[in-house]
Design a protein around this motif. Sequence first.
Motif, short mmCIF file in Angstrom:
data_model
loop_
_atom_site.label_atom_id
_atom_site.label_comp_id
_atom_site.label_asym_id
_atom_site.label_seq_id
_atom_site.Cartn_x
_atom_site.Cartn_y
_atom_site.Cartn_z
N ILE A 196 0.87 -1.17 -0.04
CA ILE A 196 -0.03 0.20 -0.15
C ILE A 196 0.84 1.28 0.01
O ILE A 196 2.16 0.99 0.57
CB ILE A 196 -0.89 0.19 1.00
CG1 ILE A 196 -2.02 1.16 0.99
CG2 ILE A 196 -0.34 -0.10 2.56
CD1 ILE A 196 -3.11 1.07 2.07
N SER A 197 0.37 2.18 -0.66
CA SER A 197 1.17 3.59 -0.69
C SER A 197 0.09 4.50 -0.08
O SER A 197 -1.09 4.42 -0.41
CB SER A 197 1.68 3.96 -2.19
OG SER A 197 0.77 4.04 -3.19
N PHE A 198 0.77 5.63 0.22
CA PHE A 198 -0.21 6.77 0.80
C PHE A 198 0.34 8.11 0.35
O PHE A 198 1.47 8.37 0.02
CB PHE A 198 -0.01 6.89 2.36
CG PHE A 198 -0.37 5.84 3.20
CD1 PHE A 198 -1.60 5.82 3.61
CD2 PHE A 198 0.31 4.61 3.37
CE1 PHE A 198 -2.29 4.89 4.28
CE2 PHE A 198 -0.12 3.77 4.09
CZ PHE A 198 -1.49 3.79 4.63
N LEU A 199 -0.62 8.97 0.02
CA LEU A 199 -0.39 10.47 -0.51
C LEU A 199 -1.25 11.33 0.06
O LEU A 199 -2.47 10.81 0.32
CB LEU A 199 -0.28 10.36 -2.25
CG LEU A 199 -1.63 10.16 -2.76
CD1 LEU A 199 -1.94 11.04 -4.04
CD2 LEU A 199 -1.77 8.65 -3.22
N ALA A 200 -1.12 12.58 0.00
CA ALA A 200 -2.02 13.59 0.63
C ALA A 200 -2.81 13.82 -0.57
O ALA A 200 -2.68 13.85 -1.60
CB ALA A 200 -1.26 14.79 1.12
N ALA A 201 -4.19 14.40 -0.10
CA ALA A 201 -5.16 14.83 -0.90
C ALA A 201 -4.90 16.03 -1.77
O ALA A 201 -4.06 16.93 -0.94
CB ALA A 201 -6.41 14.97 -0.13
N ASP A 202 -5.10 16.10 -3.26
CA ASP A 202 -4.75 17.38 -3.66
C ASP A 202 -5.82 18.22 -3.60
O ASP A 202 -7.02 18.11 -3.50
CB ASP A 202 -4.74 17.00 -5.15
CG ASP A 202 -4.63 18.26 -6.09
OD1 ASP A 202 -3.68 19.13 -5.73
OD2 ASP A 202 -5.46 18.42 -6.85
N LEU A 203 -5.63 19.75 -3.12
CA LEU A 203 -6.39 20.40 -2.21
C LEU A 203 -6.62 22.01 -3.37
O LEU A 203 -7.53 22.44 -3.46
CB LEU A 203 -5.83 20.99 -0.89
CG LEU A 203 -5.74 19.94 -0.03
CD1 LEU A 203 -5.29 20.48 1.13
CD2 LEU A 203 -7.20 19.21 0.26
#
Length: 349
Positions: A196-203
């Motif tokens: 699994i990989s994680f990234l922040a939401a684009d805002l």
Amino acid sequence: MNTLISISGRSSISADSSGMSVHRISALPVVVIAPHNQCNCRCVMCDIWRIKESQELTPADLDRQMDSFRELGVRWAVFTGGEPQLNPKLFTLARMLREEGIRVTLLTAGLLLAPQAQEITGTIDDVIVSLDGPPAVHNHIRRVPDAFERIAAGVKELRRLRPNIEICARCTVQKENHRQLCAIVTAAKQVELNSISFLAADLTSSAFNRPDGWPPDRQERVALNTEEVAALNTEIENLIRLHKNETDSRFVVESADKLRRIVHHFRAHLGLAEHVAPRCNAPWVSAVVEASGDVRPCFFHPAIGNTHQGTLQEIVNGPAALRFRATLDVATNPVCRSCVCSLHVPREH
């Protein structure tokens, strides 16, 4: 939502005294393709599902670009969306690419994995599913009552048909799941995903059917407040402590530093830190081809051409593309500084 790929390699290229020639692309290892522009989820962090008019890539569209793929040495094609599986000719497109020796990755919400499992296992090299929480949280974010269960059933069927197929997860961190990251890892393991990989939401970008960006009230529905950033920091440190020192430490793809960048992203959005661009050379080593035919240097920058008016090779080496790359300083560009992802591969000359 978005396909966000990180591959280690050399630093990005900048303009030099030779002028535009340094920015000509002779090798384009990665092409991200959106076979369909709509989606079958209704996620709060993405507006693609709001698109009313359907557009899709046809085999004839792809065939017109195959000479460019060969000439540019494309090695990896990533199907993104929208939801790629909504395109009825998706697996014809996949076969066309694999016949050229191109690796094909399917990035999907996972709702159609089970009914299309036979075609996937026969034409797709690997799969990345969006996983935004344990069952209740994921279903709430996706606004599909049984979204998690459909992923689990799909993964099970894919494994039955092709036991060694690589199926990974990608999680977009935002307000509704920022306290659940460790639980998401547990859920991914229970579904028998490979990683699994994680990234922040684009805002703030104009990507994902937000041509004018999001107004502040929409951003607040996805962004974190100061208290939530502190909670996310605690969750990230727990994630690092629990999962980066295990024998299967590679299950969580990002390094500890990259995981901490997610916290930094939300802190910077609140004005508590400076935005820092990721290490990225995507515009020099990849292109995004949308269902409309628009070609972008990455998800977040404007289109540099359209495949209905030219070939991919003509577009990535056309005047608009050359000017864009020659003037792009990743470290200072405001779009790059707020970017939630990166792609980095060694550039071939």
